[in-house]
Scaffold this motif. Sequence first.
Motif, PDB file in Angstrom:
ATOM      1  N   ARG A  90      -2.760   1.059 -17.149  1.00 48.33           N
ATOM      2  CA  ARG A  90      -1.297   1.895 -16.833  1.00 48.33           C
ATOM      3  C   ARG A  90      -0.770   1.753 -15.553  1.00 48.33           C
ATOM      4  O   ARG A  90       0.545   2.012 -15.416  1.00 48.33           O
ATOM      5  CB  ARG A  90      -1.677   3.251 -17.451  1.00 48.33           C
ATOM      6  N   VAL A  91      -1.522   1.240 -14.480  1.00 43.52           N
ATOM      7  CA  VAL A  91      -0.905   1.283 -13.365  1.00 43.52           C
ATOM      8  C   VAL A  91      -0.152  -0.033 -13.110  1.00 43.52           C
ATOM      9  O   VAL A  91      -0.613  -1.140 -13.253  1.00 43.52           O
ATOM     10  CB  VAL A  91      -2.186   1.042 -12.177  1.00 43.52           C
ATOM     11  N   VAL A  92       1.020   0.077 -12.803  1.00 42.48           N
ATOM     12  CA  VAL A  92       2.016  -1.126 -12.445  1.00 42.48           C
ATOM     13  C   VAL A  92       2.177  -1.638 -10.736  1.00 42.48           C
ATOM     14  O   VAL A  92       2.734  -2.570 -10.547  1.00 42.48           O
ATOM     15  CB  VAL A  92       3.428  -0.864 -13.005  1.00 42.48           C
ATOM     16  N   LEU A  93       1.866  -0.384  -9.903  1.00 42.46           N
ATOM     17  CA  LEU A  93       1.973  -0.652  -8.476  1.00 42.46           C
ATOM     18  C   LEU A  93       1.233   0.370  -7.814  1.00 42.46           C
ATOM     19  O   LEU A  93       1.143   1.510  -8.197  1.00 42.46           O
ATOM     20  CB  LEU A  93       3.508  -0.352  -8.279  1.00 42.46           C
ATOM     21  N   CYS A  94       0.488  -0.325  -6.699  1.00 35.59           N
ATOM     22  CA  CYS A  94      -0.109   0.590  -5.887  1.00 35.59           C
ATOM     23  C   CYS A  94       0.575   0.524  -4.511  1.00 35.59           C
ATOM     24  O   CYS A  94       0.702  -0.547  -3.860  1.00 35.59           O
ATOM     25  CB  CYS A  94      -1.617   0.070  -5.700  1.00 35.59           C
ATOM     26  N   LEU A  95       0.568   1.696  -3.819  1.00 27.56           N
ATOM     27  CA  LEU A  95       0.882   1.678  -2.614  1.00 27.56           C
ATOM     28  C   LEU A  95      -0.130   2.141  -1.513  1.00 27.56           C
ATOM     29  O   LEU A  95      -0.806   3.280  -1.941  1.00 27.56           O
ATOM     30  CB  LEU A  95       2.283   2.451  -2.129  1.00 27.56           C
ATOM     31  N   LEU A  96      -0.324   1.447  -0.605  1.00 31.12           N
ATOM     32  CA  LEU A  96      -1.503   1.940   0.456  1.00 31.12           C
ATOM     33  C   LEU A  96      -0.655   2.398   1.780  1.00 31.12           C
ATOM     34  O   LEU A  96      -0.024   1.240   2.128  1.00 31.12           O
ATOM     35  CB  LEU A  96      -2.426   1.023   0.626  1.00 31.12           C
ATOM     36  N   ALA A  97      -0.651   3.516   1.913  1.00 30.56           N
ATOM     37  CA  ALA A  97       0.293   3.901   3.333  1.00 30.56           C
ATOM     38  C   ALA A  97      -0.659   4.356   4.553  1.00 30.56           C
ATOM     39  O   ALA A  97      -1.645   5.148   4.361  1.00 30.56           O
ATOM     40  CB  ALA A  97       1.051   5.204   2.850  1.00 30.56           C
ATOM     41  N   ALA A  98      -0.175   3.799   5.409  1.00 32.60           N
ATOM     42  CA  ALA A  98      -0.698   4.181   6.879  1.00 32.60           C
ATOM     43  C   ALA A  98       0.268   3.825   7.773  1.00 32.60           C
ATOM     44  O   ALA A  98       0.694   2.898   7.955  1.00 32.60           O
ATOM     45  CB  ALA A  98      -2.121   3.271   7.142  1.00 32.60           C
ATOM     46  N   ASP A  99      -0.111   4.558   8.870  1.00 35.22           N
ATOM     47  CA  ASP A  99       0.923   4.234  10.464  1.00 35.22           C
ATOM     48  C   ASP A  99      -0.123   3.876  11.323  1.00 35.22           C
ATOM     49  O   ASP A  99      -1.173   3.998  11.094  1.00 35.22           O
ATOM     50  CB  ASP A  99       1.614   5.613  10.483  1.00 35.22           C
ATOM     51  N   PRO A 100       0.445   3.283  12.442  1.00 41.48           N
ATOM     52  CA  PRO A 100      -0.374   2.660  13.490  1.00 41.48           C
ATOM     53  C   PRO A 100      -1.353   3.595  13.901  1.00 41.48           C
ATOM     54  O   PRO A 100      -2.806   3.237  14.417  1.00 41.48           O
ATOM     55  CB  PRO A 100       0.657   2.393  14.651  1.00 41.48           C
ATOM     56  N   GLU A 101      -1.204   4.852  14.121  1.00 43.16           N
ATOM     57  CA  GLU A 101      -2.324   5.821  14.474  1.00 43.16           C
ATOM     58  C   GLU A 101      -3.488   6.114  13.549  1.00 43.16           C
ATOM     59  O   GLU A 101      -4.658   6.407  13.813  1.00 43.16           O
ATOM     60  CB  GLU A 101      -1.709   7.370  14.656  1.00 43.16           C
ATOM     61  N   HIS A 102      -3.461   5.444  12.415  1.00 45.73           N
ATOM     62  CA  HIS A 102      -4.499   5.128  11.456  1.00 45.73           C
ATOM     63  C   HIS A 102      -5.200   3.929  11.405  1.00 45.73           C
ATOM     64  O   HIS A 102      -6.298   3.799  10.706  1.00 45.73           O
ATOM     65  CB  HIS A 102      -4.092   5.370  10.025  1.00 45.73           C
ATOM     66  N   GLU A 103      -4.844   3.286  12.370  1.00 50.20           N
ATOM     67  CA  GLU A 103      -5.782   1.839  12.646  1.00 50.20           C
ATOM     68  C   GLU A 103      -7.220   1.942  12.893  1.00 50.20           C
ATOM     69  O   GLU A 103      -7.939   1.106  12.397  1.00 50.20           O
ATOM     70  CB  GLU A 103      -5.059   1.097  13.874  1.00 50.20           C
ATOM     71  N   ASP A 104      -7.633   2.964  13.595  1.00 47.29           N
ATOM     72  CA  ASP A 104      -9.324   3.066  13.668  1.00 47.29           C
ATOM     73  C   ASP A 104      -9.958   3.989  12.778  1.00 47.29           C
ATOM     74  O   ASP A 104     -11.016   4.070  13.075  1.00 47.29           O
ATOM     75  CB  ASP A 104      -9.205   3.624  15.215  1.00 47.29           C
ATOM     76  N   ASP A 105      -8.993   4.434  11.785  1.00 51.67           N
ATOM     77  CA  ASP A 105      -9.831   5.321  10.797  1.00 51.67           C
ATOM     78  C   ASP A 105     -10.713   4.405   9.610  1.00 51.67           C
ATOM     79  O   ASP A 105     -10.100   3.878   8.914  1.00 51.67           O
ATOM     80  CB  ASP A 105      -8.635   5.965  10.025  1.00 51.67           C
ATOM     81  N   VAL A 106     -12.008   4.164  10.041  1.00 55.23           N
ATOM     82  CA  VAL A 106     -12.902   3.421   9.301  1.00 55.23           C
ATOM     83  C   VAL A 106     -13.121   3.973   7.871  1.00 55.23           C
ATOM     84  O   VAL A 106     -12.977   2.973   7.101  1.00 55.23           O
ATOM     85  CB  VAL A 106     -14.236   3.369  10.075  1.00 55.23           C
ATOM     86  N   ALA A 107     -13.064   5.164   7.413  1.00 52.57           N
ATOM     87  CA  ALA A 107     -13.144   5.591   6.364  1.00 52.57           C
ATOM     88  C   ALA A 107     -12.124   5.261   5.330  1.00 52.57           C
ATOM     89  O   ALA A 107     -11.988   4.487   4.098  1.00 52.57           O
ATOM     90  CB  ALA A 107     -13.262   7.130   6.140  1.00 52.57           C
ATOM     91  N   LEU A 108     -10.688   5.114   5.842  1.00 56.06           N
ATOM     92  CA  LEU A 108      -9.481   4.846   5.318  1.00 56.06           C
ATOM     93  C   LEU A 108      -9.461   3.216   5.000  1.00 56.06           C
ATOM     94  O   LEU A 108      -9.060   2.811   4.015  1.00 56.06           O
ATOM     95  CB  LEU A 108      -8.323   5.200   6.250  1.00 56.06           C
ATOM     96  N   LYS A 109      -9.929   2.776   6.096  1.00 51.85           N
ATOM     97  CA  LYS A 109      -9.895   1.075   6.082  1.00 51.85           C
ATOM     98  C   LYS A 109     -11.084   0.786   4.820  1.00 51.85           C
ATOM     99  O   LYS A 109     -10.728  -0.165   3.856  1.00 51.85           O
ATOM    100  CB  LYS A 109     -10.732   0.371   7.130  1.00 51.85           C
ATOM    101  N   ILE A 110     -12.093   1.388   4.550  1.00 50.15           N
ATOM    102  CA  ILE A 110     -13.062   1.158   3.515  1.00 50.15           C
ATOM    103  C   ILE A 110     -12.311   1.430   2.087  1.00 50.15           C
ATOM    104  O   ILE A 110     -12.496   0.695   1.200  1.00 50.15           O
ATOM    105  CB  ILE A 110     -14.477   2.007   3.806  1.00 50.15           C
TER     106      ILE A 110
END
Length: 143
Positions: free
Chosen positions: A38-58
Motif C-alpha cells: 500500500r505504500v507509494v512513497l517513503c520520506l526520511l526527514a533529518a536536519d544537519p543537527e541529526h547527523e550524529d544520531d546513530v539510532a536514526l542512521k540505523i
Amino acid sequence: MQPVRCALEEVLMAALKLNSLTVGIYESAKMLNVDPDRVVLCLLAADPEHEDDVALKIHFTLIKAFCCNNDINIVQVSGLKRLSEIISGQTEPRSEPNDLHCILVSETFADSWKCLSLEEISNFCAECRSKNQWVPLISLLER
C-alpha cells in the motif's frame, strides 16, 4: 528543484486530508511490516543537527533497504520545521514534537486522487536512480 519541492508539499497536504499518511519511525515500520504494497512513497526527514544520531542512521538504513527491496520510492527531506508546519499546522515548537523522521504515503491517496504531483516525484526518483542516486534529497524551505 523548485517544482519537485512544491510537488512534495502538495502530495503531503493532499494525503494528510485523505488520511493517507503514516507518521513516525515506529508507526511506519509497523505499516511496512503489515502492508508494504500500500505504500507509494517513503520520506526520511533529518536536519544537519541529526547527523550524529546513530539510532536514526540505523533506522534509516533499515527502512531504505526495505523500501528498495519492495520498489517503494524514497526521498530524503531536510527542513523539519517546514515539514512540521505541513503535517501538523504547527509553526511553534511543541513540548512533545511529532516524530517526523519517517513519513509514508499510502496508495489510498494515490487511488483517491490521481495526482500529477505524486507522478512528478516518482519521475524525479526514477531519474535520480538512473544517475545512481538512490535516495534523492529535497530541502523544504521555511515560509
